[in-house]
Design a protein around this motif. Structure first.
Motif, PDB file in Angstrom:
ATOM      1  N   UNK A  45      -9.804  -3.866  10.125  1.00 36.38           N
ATOM      2  CA  UNK A  45     -10.282  -5.456  10.450  1.00 36.38           C
ATOM      3  C   UNK A  45     -11.167  -5.346  11.751  1.00 36.38           C
ATOM      4  N   UNK A  46     -10.744  -4.551  12.662  1.00 36.13           N
ATOM      5  CA  UNK A  46     -11.501  -4.604  13.938  1.00 36.13           C
ATOM      6  C   UNK A  46     -12.524  -3.506  13.747  1.00 36.13           C
ATOM      7  N   UNK A  47     -12.349  -2.607  12.894  1.00 36.89           N
ATOM      8  CA  UNK A  47     -13.339  -1.718  12.615  1.00 36.89           C
ATOM      9  C   UNK A  47     -14.688  -2.504  12.016  1.00 36.89           C
ATOM     10  N   UNK A  48     -14.300  -3.328  11.016  1.00 34.32           N
ATOM     11  CA  UNK A  48     -15.165  -3.993  10.333  1.00 34.32           C
ATOM     12  C   UNK A  48     -15.966  -5.409  11.064  1.00 34.32           C
ATOM     13  N   UNK A  49     -15.065  -5.817  11.814  1.00 30.77           N
ATOM     14  CA  UNK A  49     -15.452  -7.117  12.473  1.00 30.77           C
ATOM     15  C   UNK A  49     -15.846  -6.713  14.096  1.00 30.77           C
ATOM     16  N   UNK A  50     -15.376  -6.109  14.696  1.00 27.62           N
ATOM     17  CA  UNK A  50     -15.549  -5.737  16.073  1.00 27.62           C
ATOM     18  C   UNK A  50     -14.738  -6.850  17.062  1.00 27.62           C
ATOM     19  N   UNK A  51     -13.610  -7.422  16.273  1.00 29.60           N
ATOM     20  CA  UNK A  51     -12.848  -8.393  17.210  1.00 29.60           C
ATOM     21  C   UNK A  51     -11.484  -8.309  16.720  1.00 29.60           C
ATOM     22  N   UNK A  52     -10.718  -8.540  17.701  1.00 27.49           N
ATOM     23  CA  UNK A  52      -9.041  -8.721  17.528  1.00 27.49           C
ATOM     24  C   UNK A  52      -8.905  -9.976  16.800  1.00 27.49           C
ATOM     25  N   UNK A  53      -8.173 -10.046  15.678  1.00 25.38           N
ATOM     26  CA  UNK A  53      -7.663 -10.956  14.621  1.00 25.38           C
ATOM     27  C   UNK A  53      -6.613 -11.830  15.180  1.00 25.38           C
ATOM     28  N   UNK A  54      -6.615 -13.251  14.870  1.00 23.08           N
ATOM     29  CA  UNK A  54      -5.524 -13.966  14.816  1.00 23.08           C
ATOM     30  C   UNK A  54      -4.600 -13.641  13.429  1.00 23.08           C
ATOM     31  N   UNK A  55      -3.267 -13.978  13.622  1.00 25.73           N
ATOM     32  CA  UNK A  55      -2.272 -13.619  12.454  1.00 25.73           C
ATOM     33  C   UNK A  55      -1.449 -14.837  12.151  1.00 25.73           C
ATOM     34  N   UNK A  56      -1.467 -15.016  10.861  1.00 27.28           N
ATOM     35  CA  UNK A  56      -0.637 -16.101  10.211  1.00 27.28           C
ATOM     36  C   UNK A  56       0.387 -15.653   9.045  1.00 27.28           C
ATOM     37  N   UNK A  57       1.580 -16.055   9.093  1.00 29.07           N
ATOM     38  CA  UNK A  57       2.371 -15.471   8.222  1.00 29.07           C
ATOM     39  C   UNK A  57       3.559 -16.786   7.785  1.00 29.07           C
ATOM     40  N   UNK A  58       3.444 -16.684   6.199  1.00 28.02           N
ATOM     41  CA  UNK A  58       4.411 -17.750   5.831  1.00 28.02           C
ATOM     42  C   UNK A  58       5.759 -17.173   5.356  1.00 28.02           C
ATOM     43  N   UNK A  59       6.922 -17.715   5.759  1.00 27.26           N
ATOM     44  CA  UNK A  59       8.177 -17.393   5.137  1.00 27.26           C
ATOM     45  C   UNK A  59       8.379 -15.834   5.504  1.00 27.26           C
ATOM     46  N   UNK A  60       8.797 -14.843   4.647  1.00 30.24           N
ATOM     47  CA  UNK A  60       8.492 -13.425   4.842  1.00 30.24           C
ATOM     48  C   UNK A  60       7.531 -12.819   5.676  1.00 30.24           C
ATOM     49  N   UNK A  61       6.406 -13.364   5.219  1.00 32.26           N
ATOM     50  CA  UNK A  61       5.187 -13.049   5.958  1.00 32.26           C
ATOM     51  C   UNK A  61       5.081 -13.240   7.295  1.00 32.26           C
ATOM     52  N   UNK A  62       5.805 -14.160   7.666  1.00 33.57           N
ATOM     53  CA  UNK A  62       6.159 -14.540   9.405  1.00 33.57           C
ATOM     54  C   UNK A  62       7.181 -13.647   9.709  1.00 33.57           C
ATOM     55  N   UNK A  63       8.263 -13.272   9.110  1.00 37.58           N
ATOM     56  CA  UNK A  63       9.052 -12.455   9.395  1.00 37.58           C
ATOM     57  C   UNK A  63       8.644 -10.859   9.825  1.00 37.58           C
ATOM     58  N   UNK A  64       7.865 -10.830   8.801  1.00 33.69           N
ATOM     59  CA  UNK A  64       7.158  -9.396   9.006  1.00 33.69           C
ATOM     60  C   UNK A  64       6.137  -9.588  10.138  1.00 33.69           C
ATOM     61  N   UNK A  65       5.629 -10.453  10.597  1.00 35.39           N
ATOM     62  CA  UNK A  65       4.710 -10.575  11.630  1.00 35.39           C
ATOM     63  C   UNK A  65       5.589 -10.423  12.809  1.00 35.39           C
ATOM     64  N   UNK A  66       6.628 -11.040  12.980  1.00 39.69           N
ATOM     65  CA  UNK A  66       7.651 -11.165  14.070  1.00 39.69           C
ATOM     66  C   UNK A  66       8.126  -9.774  14.270  1.00 39.69           C
TER      67      UNK A  66
END
Length: 329
Positions: free
Chosen positions: A127-148
């Motif tokens: 994503x950084x290669x494509x956009x040139x910017x550092x992203x925000x991240x949002x996770x729901x349920x297990x997605x948030x656990x993975x992010x944590x």
């Protein structure tokens, strides 16, 4: 087909206009894990016309038994579509074997440890290669656990994450039977008889989950279990995270209760953090549930605008949030 990346092989498998939105679907083959067959689908959403360039990237991580449709329905409805229309560069990731991501050869053994060690860093770098910017991240349920776990393990740092928002995510709820070793051993033996858990059969969602993920969860929940892998203690590492953090819980969520979601945020003691409870007592129209907190007409009216505001300002509007420990100090 020529790769869409200089980092690793990437195929652009679809590029379509969906009403007022553009939809590009990439298939990444990072080749960075012990299983070289892993391929990861990323859906990129933006306005159909973005002559002025794309906005700040936001990565969305779905929960268990789910896929990209949690964030973006075939009719173009969802938080992902909402944020794209608001000008963000939206990237919806699908974990191994979910949605458009094919099942890898070692699918049965997939785990959060592999997601955070190999897959999320590859997604962030692409994503950084494509956009040139550092992203925000949002996770729901297990997605948030993975992010944590990725934050606590140091796999996502300031070079790969601008902020993180966890919706209905926790790892502190206690299941007392699993603290009894013979019952935990029996559960482990029973699970080993299956290659995966069927979301449809269990009436949990449209996707399956690999049994490796369930066995990993048992290790976290057992007596003296830790939120960690063999290399790093994710729970201890969360105390060192300094990214802006938002945790959102729903009063009607019995799967991931508010106290446990708050405890996860409080462990991030060095971060500027805010906690939001979706409840009637907090001025919302209802006590939202685990899914309804993001997928409902009420969420569309009341929650999506707050998520958009958070991404724009890295804080919630006055009167909505409980402040985190670092702000209270």
């Amino acid at each position: 087909m020529q790769s869409s990346s200089e980092l690793f092989p990437v195929s652009l498998i679809s590029a379509e206009l969906r009403g007022d939105l553009s939809e590009d679907i990439y298939l990444l083959k990072p080749n960075n894990s012990p299983d070289p067959s892993v391929e990861l689908a990323l859906t990129r959403l933006g306005p159909a016309r973005h002559e002025g360039g794309r906005g700040v990237p936001v990565v969305l991580l779905h929960g268990s038994f789910s896929n990209r449709r949690f964030w973006y329905s075939p009719k173009g409805i969802g938080l992902g579509a909402h944020l794209a229309r608001a000008g963000f560069d939206v990237w919806i990731a699908e974990m191994r074997g979910h949605g458009l991501s094919p099942r890898n050869e070692c699918y049965r053994s997939n785990s959060v440890a592999q997601y955070v060690r190999y897959d999320l860093p590859a997604i962030a770098d692409f994503i950084f290669e494509q956009s040139g910017q550092v992203p925000h991240w949002i996770g729901h349920s297990l997605g948030g656990v993975i992010l944590a776990a990725a934050l606590g393990g140091g796999y996502l740092d300031e070079a790969r994450a601008r902020s993180a928002a966890l919706f209905g995510s926790q790892i502190s709820r206690i299941y007392w039977p699993l603290k009894i070793p013979p019952l935990e051993w029996g559960s482990r033996l029973l699970l080993r008889a299956f290659p995966y858990l069927s979301g449809r059969r269990l009436k949990r969602g449209p996707e399956d989950e690999p049994v490796g993920l369930a066995l990993e969860t048992l290790r976290w929940l057992r007596l003296f279990g830790r939120f960690a892998d063999d290399e790093r203690d994710w729970w201890a590492g969360l105390a060192e995270v300094r990214l802006p953090l938002l945790a959102v819980s729903a009063a009607g969520d019995h799967q991931d209760p508010a106290w446990a979601c708050r405890k996860l945020l409080e462990q991030c003691s060095a971060a500027d953090s805010e906690f939001l409870l979706l409840a009637k007592t907090a001025g919302f129209s209802s006590d939202f549930g685990h899914i309804e907190m993001l997928v409902s007409k009420e969420a569309q009216r009341e929650v999506w605008p707050l998520a958009e505001y958070w991404l724009q300002h890295l804080r919630l509007p006055d009167g909505f949030a409980e402040r985190g420990a670092s702000q209270d100090a």
